[in-house]
Write an enzyme that holds these catalytic residues in place. Structure first.
Site, PDB file in Angstrom:
ATOM      1  N   ASN A  32      29.608  48.404  42.862  1.00  0.00           N
ATOM      2  CA  ASN A  32      29.091  47.574  42.038  1.00  0.00           C
ATOM      3  C   ASN A  32      30.132  46.558  41.693  1.00  0.00           C
ATOM      4  OD1 ASN A  32      28.985  46.801  39.072  1.00  0.00           O
ATOM      5  ND2 ASN A  32      26.991  47.125  40.693  1.00  0.00           N
ATOM      6  N   HIS A  37      37.256  43.557  41.097  1.00  0.00           N
ATOM      7  CA  HIS A  37      38.083  43.950  42.724  1.00  0.00           C
ATOM      8  C   HIS A  37      38.540  43.646  43.693  1.00  0.00           C
ATOM      9  CE1 HIS A  37      34.381  47.024  40.863  1.00  0.00           C
ATOM     10  NE2 HIS A  37      35.398  48.247  41.002  1.00  0.00           N
ATOM     11  N   GLY A 149      43.300  49.097  39.413  1.00  0.00           N
ATOM     12  CA  GLY A 149      43.676  47.543  38.455  1.00  0.00           C
ATOM     13  C   GLY A 149      44.084  48.172  37.190  1.00  0.00           C
ATOM     14  N   LYS A 151      43.276  47.572  34.133  1.00  0.00           N
ATOM     15  CA  LYS A 151      41.936  47.751  33.359  1.00  0.00           C
ATOM     16  C   LYS A 151      42.148  48.840  33.085  1.00  0.00           C
ATOM     17  CE  LYS A 151      37.716  48.434  33.250  1.00  0.00           C
ATOM     18  NZ  LYS A 151      37.671  48.931  33.226  1.00  0.00           N
ATOM     19  N   ASP A 152      42.089  50.134  33.584  1.00  0.00           N
ATOM     20  CA  ASP A 152      41.807  51.125  34.222  1.00  0.00           C
ATOM     21  C   ASP A 152      43.421  51.865  33.962  1.00  0.00           C
ATOM     22  OD1 ASP A 152      39.590  51.989  34.292  1.00  0.00           O
ATOM     23  OD2 ASP A 152      40.149  51.388  36.077  1.00  0.00           O
TER      24      ASP A 152
END
Ligand code: PAF
Length: 282
Positions: A32, A37, A149, A151-152
């Protein structure tokens, strides 16, 4: 672009790339794919001659009441995006290839402490699932470098620790968070938001920026700053799990002398549980 499914095929493919003297960059994903990404793929391509991307929705990292069965699976679209991004090889294993003994019979990797706090407290077993699948993927692909990433953030910190603890010979790189124009961090789970929730969602990043600003201004009453951000999130319609100011390196709560910090948050908005963070270096 080669799309391969078995461990033998991906190993052969990586061997061929190495014979052409390419260094291998690796971007593990659950598919997804979005601009976040693709930015990680770009980071890998910037330092490596060849990029391998994996697409695997890892059942081990989802809790029994989480969204494993409904997690968006968009393989054709993902492959198209990767083709355009210049990916050389896609590894798309099935459960049999990844977990020949099933997810409960599989040897697992667990990073203590860091894996149990913050998101680990709300999602028991989640980081064990992440560390286990990432360890297996790194052993299968054996890249020179792997990009995850920011973000994580907790995931990235845990993977760095795992790689150091197990002496896995790979360089781990953190890729910058990609945001929509209104500040919302791109995430596959944003699609669970209704139109109204989508309008409220940028409040998460705004609350973190506000908290980070206070810390940069020299305020050390971290608990109060966290409380204010939690209040703000509730005011925007979120049900926050946590807002926490931590040390970047080990994610331990920040103390007065610490200078390399990160403020992290997780909060629910309708069906979506969103996470985000802002790094602070004093
Ligand atoms: O961040 C993700 O998409 C996943 O947690 C990862 C690293 C691919 C492991 O399944």
């Amino acid at each position: 672009m080669e799309v391969v499914h078995s461990i033998e095929e991906i190993r052969r493919e990586v061997r061929n790339l190495r014979n052409r003297s390419a260094t291998i960059g690796f971007v593990p994903t659950m598919g997804n794919l979005h601009a976040g990404h693709l930015s990680l793929v770009k980071d890998a391509a910037a330092s490596c001659g060849a990029v391998v991307v994996s697409i695997y929705v890892n059942p081990m990292q989802f809790g029994p009441t989480e969204d494993f069965s409904t997690y968006p699976r968009t393989l054709e679209q993902d492959l198209e995006l990767l083709r355009e991004a210049g990916t050389i090889t896609v590894f798309q294993p099935d459960d049999e290839a990844m977990y020949p003994h099933g997810t409960t019979g599989q040897t697992f990797v667990e990073v203590p402490l860091m894996g149990e706090m913050l998101c680990g407290a709300a999602r028991p077993g989640h980081f064990r699932g992440v560390s286990t699948v990432v360890a297996r993927l790194l052993n299968i692909v054996q890249p020179d470098l792997a990009v995850f990433g920011k973000k994580d953030y907790q995931q990235l910190a845990i993977i760095r620790r795992m790689v150091a603890d197990l002496a896995i010979p790979v360089e781990i790189v953190g890729g910058e968070t990609i945001r929509a124009e209104d500040g919302l961090a791109l995430s596959s789970r944003n699609r669970y938001l209704t139109a109204e929730q989508r309008r409220q969602a940028p409040c998460l990043y705004a609350s973190l920026l506000e908290a980070a600003e206070q810390v940069r201004a020299g305020r050390q009453a971290f608990a109060q700053i966290e409380q204010a951000a939690l209040q703000e999130l509730r005011g925007c319609g979120f049900q926050p799990d946590y807002v926490s100011i931590r040390r970047q390196q080990d994610l331990q709560p920040a103390g007065a002398g610490d200078r390399v910090l990160v403020v992290l948050a997780a909060a629910r908005l309708g069906q979506a549980r969103l996470i985000d963070n802002v790094e602070i270096v004093l």
